[in-house]
Design an enzyme around this catalytic site. Structure first.
Site, PDB file in Angstrom:
ATOM      1  N   ARG A   1      26.557  26.335  61.480  1.00 32.79           N
ATOM      2  CA  ARG A   1      26.289  25.449  59.261  1.00 32.79           C
ATOM      3  C   ARG A   1      25.460  26.076  59.366  1.00 32.79           C
ATOM      4  O   ARG A   1      24.901  26.863  58.114  1.00 32.79           O
ATOM      5  CB  ARG A   1      25.934  24.582  60.025  1.00 32.79           C
TER       6      ARG A   1
ATOM      7  N   LYS B   1      14.660  29.827  38.240  1.00 38.41           N
ATOM      8  CA  LYS B   1      15.205  28.595  38.580  1.00 38.41           C
ATOM      9  C   LYS B   1      16.138  28.705  40.369  1.00 38.41           C
ATOM     10  O   LYS B   1      17.252  28.965  39.896  1.00 38.41           O
ATOM     11  CB  LYS B   1      16.380  29.009  37.387  1.00 38.41           C
TER      12      LYS B   1
ATOM     13  N   LYS C   1       5.204  32.667  26.751  1.00 36.64           N
ATOM     14  CA  LYS C   1       6.288  31.343  26.587  1.00 36.64           C
ATOM     15  C   LYS C   1       5.499  30.544  25.311  1.00 36.64           C
ATOM     16  O   LYS C   1       4.758  29.884  24.799  1.00 36.64           O
ATOM     17  CB  LYS C   1       7.134  30.067  27.462  1.00 36.64           C
TER      18      LYS C   1
ATOM     19  N   GLU D   1       7.535  35.033  25.197  1.00 35.69           N
ATOM     20  CA  GLU D   1       8.843  35.277  24.424  1.00 35.69           C
ATOM     21  C   GLU D   1       8.681  35.122  22.703  1.00 35.69           C
ATOM     22  O   GLU D   1       7.407  34.086  22.515  1.00 35.69           O
ATOM     23  CB  GLU D   1       8.520  33.739  25.150  1.00 35.69           C
TER      24      GLU D   1
ATOM     25  N   ASP E   1      14.675  34.901  22.710  1.00 35.15           N
ATOM     26  CA  ASP E   1      14.511  33.060  23.494  1.00 35.15           C
ATOM     27  C   ASP E   1      15.951  32.620  22.387  1.00 35.15           C
ATOM     28  O   ASP E   1      16.435  33.380  21.049  1.00 35.15           O
ATOM     29  CB  ASP E   1      13.833  32.858  22.764  1.00 35.15           C
TER      30      ASP E   1
END
Length: 306
Positions: free
Chosen positions: A118, A153, A185, A214, A235
């Site tokens: 597993r 992410k 950002k 950004e 963006d």
């Protein structure tokens, strides 16, 4: 872990000690404080050996075979069994596989094969799923100059594995973390008082670090390039606006389309002239590629070692 597996990991940009730590953590999670597989210990004689195949249960792109090999090779050490599993890798990371294809073969004590199963499959299926999803994006961008790009992410603790899987699937990596590339950002722009001020502060504090900015409009893109930015995140811009930015920047910076992208619009976005499409879903939403471990013959007394 064998020297050949360590070498295979390094060739893929993966640190063997990092992989060892990931595998050992997974074993602790699966085997508990006593490092035991109660079902295998209860049902399988300690001296029994078998051979099993790692088999694709679906079509896709494989990635992580050396990581799976590491899990099988480390299980004897982790459990204190003192016995080894031999791994023969048949497929190659990054290649397309079909349902029924044998990807690798493992031979050793049956208890250890099933104890490691597993952990090895969790990592291999996850990485192969990311590679398969990435290949779909890379294929969708065929004929454009754009490449698919990953993000931060990622699954905590598995970032290097998942970003490797993106590469195996035909994508490319962005920054590894908050330490190697500065990304200005919207919140940074707001806190610093604007794009130009934020860019200059980063450049003064960390002159050796690449700075990405950004932007939300054509005007912001022009301002960022004027300040010195060489990489812009565009963006949530529709294709028409992306084309305006491409024209306004005129090759002075690399351009990344980001936000709300889907496979259905990938080719259209790629055709605008941007360099990258940033897709967080590569690592946060890819389904696994189904892969199984199949013993070659039924377990029984005739399979015991003599």
């Amino acid at each position: 872990m064998t020297p050949s597996t360590e070498r295979a990991l390094r060739e893929r940009g993966l640190d063997p000690e990092y992989v060892r730590a990931v595998v050992e953590t997974a074993f602790v999670e699966d085997l508990g404080p006593d490092f035991r597989d109660v079902t295998s210990v209860a049902t399988i004689p300690a001296d029994q050996t078998d051979t099993a195949d790692l088999v694709a249960r679906a079509d896709g792109v494989v990635a992580g075979l050396a990581v799976a090999a590491a899990a099988f090779e480390l299980v004897g050490e982790v459990t204190g069994a003192g016995r080894t599993v031999e791994v023969s890798v048949v497929a190659r990371d990054g290649e397309r596989v079909a349902r029924g294809d044998v990807l690798a073969t493992v031979t050793g004590p049956t208890r250890l094969l099933l104890t490691a199963e597993r952990t090895a499959l969790n990592l291999l299926c996850r990485m192969s799923g990311v590679a398969t999803h990435t290949r779909a994006w890379a294929d969708a961008l065929t004929g454009t100059r754009a490449m698919v790009l990953d993000t931060r992410k990622t699954t905590p603790g598995l970032r290097a594995l998942e970003k490797y899987a993106v590469r195996a699937g035909g994508g490319t990596n962005k920054r590894m973390g908050l330490y190697d590339v500065a990304m200005v950002k919207d919140n940074h722009k707001f806190a610093a008082g604007g794009i130009t001020a934020a860019y200059r502060r980063v450049r003064e504090a960390f002159p050796e670090v690449s700075v990405q900015v950004e932007v939300d409009t054509v005007a912001e893109a022009v301002e960022a390039v004027a300040a010195g930015a060489e990489f812009l995140l565009l963006d949530n811009m529709p294709p028409a606006v992306l084309r305006e930015v491409v024209a306004a920047v005129g090759g002075r910076a690399e351009l990344e389309a980001t936000g709300g992208l889907t496979l259905e619009v990938a080719a259209e976005v790629g055709a605008t002239g941007v360099d990258f499409l940033s897709v967080g879903a590569l690592t946060h939403s890819s389904p696994i590629l189904d892969i199984a471990l199949d013993l070659r013959t039924p377990v029984g007394p005739s399979r015991r070692a003599v």
